[in-house]
Write an enzyme that holds these catalytic residues in place. Structure first.
Site, short mmCIF file in Angstrom:
data_model
loop_
_atom_site.label_atom_id
_atom_site.label_comp_id
_atom_site.label_asym_id
_atom_site.label_seq_id
_atom_site.Cartn_x
_atom_site.Cartn_y
_atom_site.Cartn_z
N HIS A 169 -34.73 -17.90 36.59
CA HIS A 169 -34.84 -19.19 37.31
C HIS A 169 -35.47 -19.03 38.70
O HIS A 169 -35.79 -20.03 39.34
CB HIS A 169 -33.47 -19.84 37.49
CG HIS A 169 -32.83 -20.26 36.21
ND1 HIS A 169 -33.41 -21.16 35.35
CD2 HIS A 169 -31.65 -19.89 35.62
CE1 HIS A 169 -32.62 -21.34 34.29
NE2 HIS A 169 -31.55 -20.58 34.43
N HIS A 228 -31.36 -21.40 28.60
CA HIS A 228 -31.97 -22.21 29.66
C HIS A 228 -33.45 -21.87 29.84
O HIS A 228 -33.83 -20.70 29.72
CB HIS A 228 -31.23 -21.99 30.98
CG HIS A 228 -29.76 -22.24 30.90
ND1 HIS A 228 -28.85 -21.23 30.65
CD2 HIS A 228 -29.05 -23.38 31.01
CE1 HIS A 228 -27.63 -21.74 30.61
NE2 HIS A 228 -27.71 -23.05 30.82
N ASP A 261 -33.34 -17.00 26.48
CA ASP A 261 -32.14 -17.56 27.09
C ASP A 261 -32.00 -19.04 26.69
O ASP A 261 -32.99 -19.72 26.44
CB ASP A 261 -32.25 -17.43 28.62
CG ASP A 261 -30.95 -17.73 29.35
OD1 ASP A 261 -30.26 -16.77 29.73
OD2 ASP A 261 -30.63 -18.93 29.53
N ASP A 306 -26.73 -16.68 26.04
CA ASP A 306 -25.94 -17.92 26.12
C ASP A 306 -26.30 -18.91 25.01
O ASP A 306 -25.85 -20.06 25.03
CB ASP A 306 -26.03 -18.56 27.51
CG ASP A 306 -27.40 -18.48 28.14
OD1 ASP A 306 -28.37 -18.15 27.43
OD2 ASP A 306 -27.51 -18.75 29.36
#
Ligand code: 6XA
Ligand code: ZN
Length: 342
Positions: free
Chosen positions: A160, A197, A195, A284
């Site tokens: 991120h 995200h 991931d 995740d």
């Protein structure tokens, strides 16, 4: 497969994050990487090695100098501002539209550089983030020197973080730093982000470039963090057009859905024909992850490793998210073993 690991991550131990309207216990905790390290030892995946020190230079190939300088002093600045307190640094004001980013004092700088309230700066954050970058770079060096694969047990995670932005538990973009280092040595990197995200930081760093491919499979940002990037129509810009591929998935995507996206990602990567593959390995996507909604099962991670292995490229895996502490170590090593067996 060699694993690179630094114990310095343990000193990066945020207590709380601001989430869903309240301060709640941090989920991005040292135990995550410690459990993975122990499982790698138990399952005898290969040696666990300390990183080398690469200095500032490879970090500054990706991040803004002023951002790095801020990060290096942020915790001390915060402590001087709130000497009677022990709370970690979390921003509480942002330059909204029509306002002007400022970096003169700690509150304005935090608000200007951060994009969420879940990414505290603690006493050990900077040394931990620096160590994670060195871990990724050491794995990159291993691959550049001929290892078929390496695992960078990077914590804090990185995908991120953009050139001058931190958030989503990320401070330095470990994968981007490693990809740039490999690119600077004449290799052509592709990055696959698995991931849950979207890797908004990685995307933004390489968005205008055609010499680094970024492919991401993730929860659709129309309902998932990071909310403001990761949509399917973001395909790169200028020379980078068609060198960014986002594959956003529905809220409860299972392996049937996920594996189709993984095949699509694989086809694009084959077409790009990289010299080296970097995998942002977030776990995740697991069915019992406490902050996510996909429905991958433990055995699916073995398949994921096999599918990635079939790309037949030197591969650097870098650890990203994944928060189910009871399953995290098993599913992480499943990917690595699935890759190695193939
Ligand atoms: C904060 C959620 C951060 C997600 C971090 C993550 N509201 N990124 O796992 O991959
Ligand atoms: Zn994640």
């Amino acid at each position: 497969m060699k694993t690179f690991y630094s114990p310095l991550h343990v000193e990066h131990a945020p207590k709380e994050e601001f989430e869903a309207g309240r301060l709640s216990p941090a989920v991005e905790v040292p135990e995550r990487a410690e459990r993975v390290r122990r499982r790698i030892e138990e399952r005898k995946l290969g040696p666990i090695l300390a990183p080398q020190e690469f200095g500032d230079e490879p970090i500054l190939r990706v991040h803004e100098p002023a951002f790095i300088q801020f990060m290096g002093g942020a915790y001390d600045q915060w402590r001087r501002r709130y000497p009677q307190d022990t709370a970690d640094a979390i921003p509480s004001a942002w330059p909204g539209r029509g306002m002007r980013p400022q970096h003169g004092d700690i509150e304005s700088a935090l608000g200007s550089y951060a994009f969420d309230t879940a990414t505290p700066i603690t006493r050990g954050t900077w040394s931990g983030a620096r160590a994670a970058a060195n871990v990724a770079l050491s794995a990159a060096q291993g691959v550049a020197e001929g290892e078929h694969a390496a695992f960078a047990l990077t914590r804090p995670p990185g995908h991120h973080a953009a050139a001058d932005v931190f958030g989503g538990y990320c401070y330095l973009n470990n994968v981007a730093i490693a990809a740039q280092w490999l690119s600077d040595r004449g290799m052509r990197p592709a990055i696959l982000d698995v991931d849950y995200h979207h890797g908004n930081g990685t995307q933004s760093i390489f968005y205008g470039r055609n010499d680094v491919l970024f492919v991401s499979i993730h929860a659709d940002p129309s309902f998932a963090f990071p909310h403001f990037l990761g949509f399917a129509n973001e395909r790169g810009e200028g020379a980078g057009e068609d060198f960014n591929l986002n594959l956003p998935l529905e809220r409860h995507a299972d392996w049937a859905v996920y594996s189709k996206a993984l095949a699509t990602a694989g086809n694009r990567i084959r077409e790009f024909s990289p010299d080296v593959l970097l995998v942002s390995l977030g776990l995740d996507t697991f069915e019992a992850d406490p902050i996510s909604h996909f429905r991958l099962k433990a055995e699916n991670y073995l398949r994921m490793g096999e599918v990635i292995a079939r790309l037949r490229k030197p591969t650097l895996f870098a650890f990203e998210g994944g928060y189910n502490l009871d399953a995290l170590a098993e599913i992480t090593v499943n990917v690595l073993e699935g890759f190695a067996i193939r």
